[in-house]
Scaffold this motif. Sequence first.
Motif, PDB file in Angstrom:
ATOM      1  N   THR A 249       7.774 -26.796 -14.358  1.00  0.00           N
ATOM      2  CA  THR A 249       8.906 -27.695 -14.112  1.00  0.00           C
ATOM      3  C   THR A 249      10.190 -27.159 -14.733  1.00  0.00           C
ATOM      4  O   THR A 249      11.284 -27.469 -14.251  1.00  0.00           O
ATOM      5  CB  THR A 249       8.630 -29.098 -14.675  1.00  0.00           C
ATOM      6  OG1 THR A 249       8.367 -29.017 -16.072  1.00  0.00           O
ATOM      7  CG2 THR A 249       7.462 -29.741 -13.970  1.00  0.00           C
ATOM      8  N   ALA A 250      10.078 -26.356 -15.785  1.00  0.00           N
ATOM      9  CA  ALA A 250      11.261 -25.809 -16.448  1.00  0.00           C
ATOM     10  C   ALA A 250      11.871 -24.660 -15.645  1.00  0.00           C
ATOM     11  O   ALA A 250      13.070 -24.411 -15.735  1.00  0.00           O
ATOM     12  CB  ALA A 250      10.912 -25.325 -17.851  1.00  0.00           C
ATOM     13  N   SER A 251      11.079 -23.978 -14.853  1.00  0.00           N
ATOM     14  CA  SER A 251      11.624 -22.835 -14.121  1.00  0.00           C
ATOM     15  C   SER A 251      12.056 -23.159 -12.727  1.00  0.00           C
ATOM     16  O   SER A 251      12.241 -24.183 -12.278  1.00  0.00           O
ATOM     17  CB  SER A 251      10.591 -21.720 -14.029  1.00  0.00           C
ATOM     18  OG  SER A 251       9.402 -22.168 -13.412  1.00  0.00           O
TER      19      SER A 251
ATOM     20  N   THR B 250      -8.589 -27.625 -25.451  1.00  0.00           N
ATOM     21  CA  THR B 250      -7.827 -26.395 -25.259  1.00  0.00           C
ATOM     22  C   THR B 250      -7.407 -26.253 -23.806  1.00  0.00           C
ATOM     23  O   THR B 250      -6.250 -25.923 -23.508  1.00  0.00           O
ATOM     24  CB  THR B 250      -8.667 -25.171 -25.690  1.00  0.00           C
ATOM     25  OG1 THR B 250      -8.987 -25.303 -27.069  1.00  0.00           O
ATOM     26  CG2 THR B 250      -7.917 -23.872 -25.448  1.00  0.00           C
ATOM     27  N   ILE B 251      -8.326 -26.513 -22.898  1.00  0.00           N
ATOM     28  CA  ILE B 251      -8.018 -26.411 -21.471  1.00  0.00           C
ATOM     29  C   ILE B 251      -6.967 -27.445 -21.085  1.00  0.00           C
ATOM     30  O   ILE B 251      -6.034 -27.146 -20.329  1.00  0.00           O
ATOM     31  CB  ILE B 251      -9.301 -26.559 -20.636  1.00  0.00           C
ATOM     32  CG1 ILE B 251     -10.197 -25.341 -20.863  1.00  0.00           C
ATOM     33  CG2 ILE B 251      -8.983 -26.724 -19.156  1.00  0.00           C
ATOM     34  CD1 ILE B 251     -11.588 -25.481 -20.308  1.00  0.00           C
ATOM     35  N   GLN B 252      -7.076 -28.658 -21.610  1.00  0.00           N
ATOM     36  CA  GLN B 252      -6.087 -29.690 -21.318  1.00  0.00           C
ATOM     37  C   GLN B 252      -4.704 -29.279 -21.829  1.00  0.00           C
ATOM     38  O   GLN B 252      -3.690 -29.486 -21.153  1.00  0.00           O
ATOM     39  CB  GLN B 252      -6.502 -31.027 -21.933  1.00  0.00           C
ATOM     40  CG  GLN B 252      -7.658 -31.680 -21.226  1.00  0.00           C
ATOM     41  CD  GLN B 252      -8.110 -32.958 -21.909  1.00  0.00           C
ATOM     42  OE1 GLN B 252      -7.979 -33.113 -23.118  1.00  0.00           O
ATOM     43  NE2 GLN B 252      -8.669 -33.867 -21.121  1.00  0.00           N
ATOM     44  N   THR B 253      -4.649 -28.675 -23.003  1.00  0.00           N
ATOM     45  CA  THR B 253      -3.377 -28.217 -23.560  1.00  0.00           C
ATOM     46  C   THR B 253      -2.790 -27.098 -22.717  1.00  0.00           C
ATOM     47  O   THR B 253      -1.579 -27.063 -22.464  1.00  0.00           O
ATOM     48  CB  THR B 253      -3.574 -27.739 -25.016  1.00  0.00           C
ATOM     49  OG1 THR B 253      -4.125 -28.810 -25.773  1.00  0.00           O
ATOM     50  CG2 THR B 253      -2.269 -27.287 -25.628  1.00  0.00           C
ATOM     51  N   GLU B 254      -3.646 -26.167 -22.269  1.00  0.00           N
ATOM     52  CA  GLU B 254      -3.174 -25.075 -21.418  1.00  0.00           C
ATOM     53  C   GLU B 254      -2.591 -25.620 -20.120  1.00  0.00           C
ATOM     54  O   GLU B 254      -1.539 -25.168 -19.664  1.00  0.00           O
ATOM     55  CB  GLU B 254      -4.318 -24.114 -21.098  1.00  0.00           C
ATOM     56  CG  GLU B 254      -4.772 -23.274 -22.262  1.00  0.00           C
ATOM     57  CD  GLU B 254      -6.023 -22.468 -21.951  1.00  0.00           C
ATOM     58  OE1 GLU B 254      -6.655 -22.691 -20.881  1.00  0.00           O
ATOM     59  OE2 GLU B 254      -6.386 -21.633 -22.780  1.00  0.00           O
ATOM     60  N   ARG B 255      -3.275 -26.585 -19.534  1.00  0.00           N
ATOM     61  CA  ARG B 255      -2.785 -27.169 -18.275  1.00  0.00           C
ATOM     62  C   ARG B 255      -1.464 -27.894 -18.495  1.00  0.00           C
ATOM     63  O   ARG B 255      -0.555 -27.807 -17.665  1.00  0.00           O
ATOM     64  CB  ARG B 255      -3.819 -28.131 -17.697  1.00  0.00           C
ATOM     65  CG  ARG B 255      -5.020 -27.420 -17.126  1.00  0.00           C
ATOM     66  CD  ARG B 255      -5.990 -28.388 -16.507  1.00  0.00           C
ATOM     67  NE  ARG B 255      -7.156 -27.684 -16.012  1.00  0.00           N
ATOM     68  CZ  ARG B 255      -8.185 -28.279 -15.418  1.00  0.00           C
ATOM     69  NH1 ARG B 255      -8.181 -29.590 -15.249  1.00  0.00           N
ATOM     70  NH2 ARG B 255      -9.211 -27.576 -15.001  1.00  0.00           N
ATOM     71  N   ALA B 256      -1.359 -28.601 -19.595  1.00  0.00           N
ATOM     72  CA  ALA B 256      -0.118 -29.330 -19.880  1.00  0.00           C
ATOM     73  C   ALA B 256       1.045 -28.365 -20.104  1.00  0.00           C
ATOM     74  O   ALA B 256       2.156 -28.583 -19.601  1.00  0.00           O
ATOM     75  CB  ALA B 256      -0.300 -30.232 -21.092  1.00  0.00           C
ATOM     76  N   SER B 257       0.807 -27.291 -20.842  1.00  0.00           N
ATOM     77  CA  SER B 257       1.885 -26.346 -21.111  1.00  0.00           C
ATOM     78  C   SER B 257       2.275 -25.567 -19.849  1.00  0.00           C
ATOM     79  O   SER B 257       3.449 -25.246 -19.655  1.00  0.00           O
ATOM     80  CB  SER B 257       1.500 -25.384 -22.229  1.00  0.00           C
ATOM     81  OG  SER B 257       0.404 -24.589 -21.844  1.00  0.00           O
ATOM     82  N   SER B 258       1.307 -25.286 -18.975  1.00  0.00           N
ATOM     83  CA  SER B 258       1.657 -24.598 -17.726  1.00  0.00           C
ATOM     84  C   SER B 258       2.425 -25.530 -16.792  1.00  0.00           C
ATOM     85  O   SER B 258       3.299 -25.092 -16.060  1.00  0.00           O
ATOM     86  CB  SER B 258       0.410 -24.044 -17.040  1.00  0.00           C
ATOM     87  OG  SER B 258      -0.400 -25.092 -16.562  1.00  0.00           O
ATOM     88  N   ALA B 259       2.110 -26.814 -16.832  1.00  0.00           N
ATOM     89  CA  ALA B 259       2.853 -27.778 -16.008  1.00  0.00           C
ATOM     90  C   ALA B 259       4.302 -27.891 -16.483  1.00  0.00           C
ATOM     91  O   ALA B 259       5.225 -27.989 -15.684  1.00  0.00           O
ATOM     92  CB  ALA B 259       2.166 -29.130 -16.048  1.00  0.00           C
TER      93      ALA B 259
END
Length: 71
Positions: free
Chosen positions: A69-71, A56-65
């Motif tokens: 980059t998108a913004s 879950t933490i890895q997924t959160e970090r990936a989605s925040s990264a």
Amino acid sequence: MTKAKELRDMSDEQLELTLNEAVENLFRFRVQAQTDRLDAPSELRKQRRLIARIRTIQTERASSAVAETAS
């Protein structure tokens, strides 16, 4: 037992190592449960939950990264 806050404080490499260790432990516990009598059956649940927390933490970090980059 590793708490979620402690896991969040770890680096990505440490988190990956902890995940690999937890997966190996879960495998050993499952084999032991099938062949012998498992000393603490609750260890299976603890390892599964630890793996879920780490992923879950890895997924959160990936989605925040990706969001950064998108913004």
